[in-house]
Design a protein around this motif. Structure first.
Motif, PDB file in Angstrom:
ATOM      1  N   HIS A 174      -7.545  -0.861  10.259  1.00  0.00           N
ATOM      2  CA  HIS A 174      -6.182  -0.735  11.422  1.00  0.00           C
ATOM      3  C   HIS A 174      -5.360   0.334  10.875  1.00  0.00           C
ATOM      4  O   HIS A 174      -5.183   0.422   9.409  1.00  0.00           O
ATOM      5  N   VAL A 175      -4.761   0.968  11.799  1.00  0.00           N
ATOM      6  CA  VAL A 175      -3.917   2.008  11.383  1.00  0.00           C
ATOM      7  C   VAL A 175      -2.533   1.990  12.077  1.00  0.00           C
ATOM      8  O   VAL A 175      -2.535   1.844  13.140  1.00  0.00           O
ATOM      9  N   LEU A 176      -1.277   2.200  11.451  1.00  0.00           N
ATOM     10  CA  LEU A 176       0.083   2.080  11.814  1.00  0.00           C
ATOM     11  C   LEU A 176       0.670   3.472  11.647  1.00  0.00           C
ATOM     12  O   LEU A 176       0.721   3.856  10.540  1.00  0.00           O
ATOM     13  N   THR A 177       0.988   4.118  12.761  1.00  0.00           N
ATOM     14  CA  THR A 177       1.605   5.457  12.774  1.00  0.00           C
ATOM     15  C   THR A 177       3.152   5.523  13.335  1.00  0.00           C
ATOM     16  O   THR A 177       3.412   4.343  13.782  1.00  0.00           O
ATOM     17  N   GLU A 178       3.719   6.389  13.644  1.00  0.00           N
ATOM     18  CA  GLU A 178       5.005   6.568  14.116  1.00  0.00           C
ATOM     19  C   GLU A 178       4.978   6.387  15.786  1.00  0.00           C
ATOM     20  O   GLU A 178       5.913   5.610  16.107  1.00  0.00           O
ATOM     21  N   ASP A 179       3.787   6.533  16.134  1.00  0.00           N
ATOM     22  CA  ASP A 179       3.440   6.631  17.570  1.00  0.00           C
ATOM     23  C   ASP A 179       2.671   5.557  18.142  1.00  0.00           C
ATOM     24  O   ASP A 179       2.842   5.012  19.250  1.00  0.00           O
TER      25      ASP A 179
END
Length: 269
Positions: A174-179
């Motif tokens: 899973h990936v969490l970015t600012e967007d």
């Protein structure tokens, strides 16, 4: 003609694979069977070529470029579920390469990778060990029975497909970015959730999830070993594409992360 061409793919290709496998294995086949089989394959190939040419010409006539026309032809000729299965296998093989080189897919600079594979690490290692034992034992048996090399290579490739699932889970976190928050399940599921749609995110453990990717009552569950531990509530429904292409609308997403507390900390940062 398009419907008939698609149906022919489902029947002729498996028949040809079976025929070639029997021939490679040295199984004697009557000449009429060989002639009938090869004639069928030739007719199907001719049908597919004519159908593809017509679809390509129609796309070109509609103003599409060559690459776009080829893509449109492929999408119309090959059923969506078959295309997705082929894509899964290709991505799985890519994941094996990423695993060997210790790289990850889809984690841009500055993003937070949220792993979910540790829960499966014991299973993956066990599968790897069993595959090695099976491969050695089966290969020795095939050598003893003078099984042709192509059949032995095919068995190895099938074993690699089994290992590809574990590699995909490791290399596609899973990936969490600012967007956005990107929730994945190996190479088989990928959901991008814009962060502006997330109203809340909390830790909540469940141990009785059914299946890896499931939608019920507007809730998506992406489970690992029947577990989820993070709930994401959404301000409005989003469309989810399930592994085989079916689309659902959901307002809540549950998924599993190895360190759910770190997910909340990263989201709050």
């Amino acid at each position: 003609m398009l419907r008939f061409a698609r149906a022919a793919l489902y029947t002729a290709i498996p028949a040809e694979v079976l025929l070639v496998t029997l021939l490679i294995a040295g199984v004697p086949l009557p000449t009429p069977v060989l002639v009938a089989g090869e004639t069928l394959v030739m007719l199907v190939l001719a049908l597919e070529a004519v159908t593809a040419y017509r679809l390509f010409s129609a796309s070109r006539g509609a103003g599409l470029g060559r690459r776009a026309a080829l893509s449109a032809t492929y999408e119309q000729l090959v059923p969506a579920k078959v295309r997705r299965l082929l894509e899964f296998e290709l991505n799985g093989m890519v994941s094996l390469g990423l695993w060997v080189t210790r790289r990850r897919h889809g984690v841009p600079p500055g993003a937070t990778a949220l792993s979910y594979s540790k829960e499966q690490s014991t299973t993956i290692l066990l599968v790897l060990f069993m595959m090695i034992v099976e491969l050695v034992a089966v290969d020795l048996l095939m050598v003893a029975f003078d099984v042709p090399a192509p059949i032995r290579v095919a068995v190895l490739v099938l074993d690699l497909f089994g290992l590809a699932f574990g590699a995909a889970c490791v290399t596609r976190p899973h990936v969490l970015t600012e967007d956005e928050l990107r929730v994945r399940c190996g190479a088989y599921f990928d959901l991008r959730i814009p962060r502006e749609l997330i109203t809340s995110m909390r830790v909540s453990r469940a141990y009785n999830e059914n299946g890896m990717v499931r939608v019920a009552d507007g809730r998506l569950s992406v489970a690992v070993s029947s577990q989820t531990n993070v709930i994401v509530e959404l301000a409005e429904p989003i469309t989810v594409t399930r592994p085989l292409g079916a689309e659902e609308s959901v307002t809540s997403v549950r998924f599993f992360a190895d360190t759910p507390g770190a997910v909340l900390q990263s989201a709050a940062a």
